[in-house]
Design a protein around this motif. Structure first.
Motif, PDB file in Angstrom:
ATOM      1  N   ASN A  32       0.829  -1.200   0.000  1.00  0.00           N
ATOM      2  CA  ASN A  32       0.000   0.000   0.000  1.00  0.00           C
ATOM      3  C   ASN A  32       0.870   1.258   0.000  1.00  0.00           C
ATOM      4  OD1 ASN A  32      -2.722   1.225   0.279  1.00  0.00           O
ATOM      5  ND2 ASN A  32      -1.796   2.028   2.137  1.00  0.00           N
ATOM      6  N   VAL A  35       2.022   1.915  -3.612  1.00  0.00           N
ATOM      7  CA  VAL A  35       1.054   2.535  -4.529  1.00  0.00           C
ATOM      8  C   VAL A  35       0.746   3.970  -4.101  1.00  0.00           C
ATOM      9  CG1 VAL A  35       0.026   0.409  -5.403  1.00  0.00           C
ATOM     10  CG2 VAL A  35      -0.978   1.478  -3.404  1.00  0.00           C
ATOM     11  N   MET A  36       0.783   4.216  -2.790  1.00  0.00           N
ATOM     12  CA  MET A  36       0.574   5.589  -2.295  1.00  0.00           C
ATOM     13  C   MET A  36       1.620   6.554  -2.827  1.00  0.00           C
ATOM     14  SD  MET A  36      -0.356   5.378   1.715  1.00  0.00           S
ATOM     15  CE  MET A  36      -0.230   7.118   2.069  1.00  0.00           C
ATOM     16  N   ASP A 102      -6.918  -0.836  13.765  1.00  0.00           N
ATOM     17  CA  ASP A 102      -8.031  -0.058  13.222  1.00  0.00           C
ATOM     18  C   ASP A 102      -8.026   1.353  13.797  1.00  0.00           C
ATOM     19  OD1 ASP A 102     -10.328  -0.492  11.389  1.00  0.00           O
ATOM     20  OD2 ASP A 102     -11.436   0.319  13.105  1.00  0.00           O
ATOM     21  N   ILE A 104      -5.541   3.190  14.461  1.00  0.00           N
ATOM     22  CA  ILE A 104      -4.586   4.068  13.766  1.00  0.00           C
ATOM     23  C   ILE A 104      -4.839   4.045  12.256  1.00  0.00           C
ATOM     24  CG2 ILE A 104      -2.783   4.029  15.536  1.00  0.00           C
ATOM     25  CD1 ILE A 104      -1.317   1.954  13.702  1.00  0.00           C
ATOM     26  N   ASP A 105      -6.066   3.662  11.896  1.00  0.00           N
ATOM     27  CA  ASP A 105      -6.520   3.704  10.510  1.00  0.00           C
ATOM     28  C   ASP A 105      -5.864   2.669   9.607  1.00  0.00           C
ATOM     29  OD1 ASP A 105      -8.705   4.939   9.548  1.00  0.00           O
ATOM     30  OD2 ASP A 105      -7.686   6.641   8.646  1.00  0.00           O
ATOM     31  N   VAL A 106      -5.357   1.593  10.222  1.00  0.00           N
ATOM     32  CA  VAL A 106      -4.910   0.455   9.408  1.00  0.00           C
ATOM     33  C   VAL A 106      -6.115  -0.465   9.271  1.00  0.00           C
ATOM     34  CG1 VAL A 106      -3.357  -1.524   9.277  1.00  0.00           C
ATOM     35  CG2 VAL A 106      -2.539   0.631  10.222  1.00  0.00           C
ATOM     36  N   PRO A 107      -6.600  -0.658   8.071  1.00  0.00           N
ATOM     37  CA  PRO A 107      -7.859  -1.386   7.880  1.00  0.00           C
ATOM     38  C   PRO A 107      -7.714  -2.892   8.042  1.00  0.00           C
ATOM     39  CG  PRO A 107      -6.926  -0.763   5.782  1.00  0.00           C
ATOM     40  CD  PRO A 107      -6.015  -0.185   6.815  1.00  0.00           C
ATOM     41  N   PRO A 108      -8.844  -3.600   8.175  1.00  0.00           N
ATOM     42  CA  PRO A 108      -8.813  -5.067   8.143  1.00  0.00           C
ATOM     43  C   PRO A 108      -8.283  -5.559   6.796  1.00  0.00           C
ATOM     44  CG  PRO A 108     -11.010  -4.253   8.707  1.00  0.00           C
ATOM     45  CD  PRO A 108     -10.204  -3.069   8.307  1.00  0.00           C
ATOM     46  N   GLU A 111     -10.323  -5.021   3.552  1.00  0.00           N
ATOM     47  CA  GLU A 111     -10.394  -3.614   3.143  1.00  0.00           C
ATOM     48  C   GLU A 111      -9.025  -3.104   2.676  1.00  0.00           C
ATOM     49  OE1 GLU A 111     -11.928  -0.898   6.143  1.00  0.00           O
ATOM     50  OE2 GLU A 111     -11.308   0.783   4.874  1.00  0.00           O
ATOM     51  N   MET A 115      -7.975  -1.303  -0.831  1.00  0.00           N
ATOM     52  CA  MET A 115      -7.200  -0.069  -0.971  1.00  0.00           C
ATOM     53  C   MET A 115      -6.034  -0.245  -1.939  1.00  0.00           C
ATOM     54  SD  MET A 115      -7.049   1.289   2.969  1.00  0.00           S
ATOM     55  CE  MET A 115      -5.735   2.457   2.668  1.00  0.00           C
ATOM     56  N   ALA A 118      -7.272  -0.668  -5.463  1.00  0.00           N
ATOM     57  CA  ALA A 118      -7.816   0.606  -5.953  1.00  0.00           C
ATOM     58  C   ALA A 118      -6.684   1.507  -6.447  1.00  0.00           C
ATOM     59  CB  ALA A 118      -8.600   1.309  -4.852  1.00  0.00           C
TER      60      ALA A 118
END
Lengths: 167, 101
Positions: A32, A35-36, A102, A104-108, A111, A115, A118
Motif C-alpha cells: 500500500n 502505490v501511495m 483499526d 490508527i486507521d490500518v484497515p482489516p 479492506e 485499498m 484501488a
C-alpha cells in the motif's frame, strides 16, 4: 567526492509466505505504501500466506501468543508463555491487535486489499501452494488476479528500479 | 526552506514544494501547483481539496479520504495520479502527510 546518484524504486514485488497477522500486515503496508507513492506493487501470496487471501481465513488472522518474544502484557510486562497457551487467549490477543490497528486507521485485511488494488496494486496466489492446500480460484478473494507460478511472478518483477521483497 | 512565487504571491515553501503557511493558500495557488503536477483542477478536485484542508490536522490517510463520501479510493487515485495523498496535500497547501496508510 563523486555525487551520489540513487536509482529510484519504481516497483516492488512482495512475497508473503506467512499467515500471522503481523507478517501479512507487513506485506500489505509495504504494498500500500508503494502505490501511495505512485510506485507499482505486486504481492505474491504463497504457503501459509495464502490465508490472507482465502475468503474463509482472511478475516481471522492471528498473531502468535506462544513463542512470540515481542508479545507483552498491557503495561509492558512479558507475556507468560503458559498464559498464551490457554484456550481463547490467542484469539483475544489477535482481536485486540486488530482493534489497535483499526484505531490508527490500518484497515482489516479485506479492506486493505481493496485499498491496494484501488491504487493499482496487483494480487497473485502461488499455484504450488494453492494445489497443496487444495484450494480453488473461488476460495480466494476476488482481488486475486491469477494463480501463477513463482516463475511467472519473477517474469513480471523485472525492470529498472524494481525490488523483490520477502516478508 | 525556499521562496517561490506562485500565482503572483511570494510564498515560503519546503524543499518538496509544500507551503509553509497554509493560511496563504488560495484557489489560484492550488491551480498553479496542480499544473506543475500535470493536473487540471475540476470541481471534484476542489471538493477533495476542501475536505483535505478541513481535516489537515486530523491525521489524514487515504482511507479517511475514501470514507469522506466525496470520492472512493479508486477515484482519489484517478484524480491525483502518482501518489494521491501527497499530491493532493501539496495542492491543498497543507503540510506533507506523514501517514503510512
Amino acid at each position: 567526492m563523486a555525487e551520489k546518484k540513487d536509482t529510484q524504486v519504481k516497483k516492488v514485488a512482495i512475497i508473503c509466505a506467512k499467515a500471522s497477522l503481523e507478517d501479512v500486515y507487513a506485506s500489505l503496508v509495504l504494498a500500500n505504501g508503494a502505490v501511495m507513492e505512485g510506485m507499482e506493487a505486486k504481492i505474491f501470496f504463497t504457503f501459509f500466506g495464502l490465508d490472507a487471501i482465502t475468503k474463509k481465513h482472511m478475516k481471522k488472522l492471528h498473531t502468535a501468543s506462544v513463542g512470540n518474544p515481542g508479545m507483552r502484557m498491557p503495561g509492558g510486562l512479558p507475556f507468560p508463555t503458559l498464559l498464551g497457551a490457554l484456550p481463547g487467549v490467542e484469539a483475544g490477543v489477535s482481536a485486540m491487535m486488530r482493534k489497535q490497528m483499526d484505531d490508527i486507521d490500518v484497515p482489516p485485511v479485506d479492506e486493505f486489499l481493496d485499498m491496494i488494488t484501488a491504487g493499482g496494486g496487483e494480487i497473485y496466489a502461488c499455484k504450488l501452494a494453492v494445489d497443496m492446500f487444495k484450494l480453488k480460484k473461488e476460495d480466494l478473494s476476488d482481488h486475486v488476479i491469477d494463480i501463477i507460478t513463482i516463475g511467472d511472478f519473477y517474469a513480471m518483477a523485472g525492470g529498472e528500479g524494481s525490488q523483490i521483497i520477502f516478508t | 526552506m525556499a521562496q517561490k512565487t506562485i500565482a503572483g504571491v511570494n510564498l515560503e515553501v519546503t524543499e518538496d514544494g509544500y507551503l509553509e503557511d497554509s493560511t496563504q493558500w488560495n484557489e489560484e495557488i492550488a491551480k498553479e501547483i496542480a499544473k506543475e503536477e500535470g493536473i487540471e483542477l475540476t470541481d471534484k478536485h476542489f471538493e477533495v481539496i476542501n475536505f483535505i484542508r478541513e481535516n489537515a490536522d486530523a491525521g489524514l490517510t487515504i482511507r479517511k479520504v475514501g470514507k469522506s463520501g466525496i470520492v472512493d479510493i479508486k477515484g482519489f487515485y484517478e484524480l491525483f495520479p502518482g501518489g494521491p495523498l501527497k499530491i493532493a496535500s501539496k495542492i491543498a497547501g497543507i503540510k506533507k502527510p506523514t501517514s503510512c496508510v
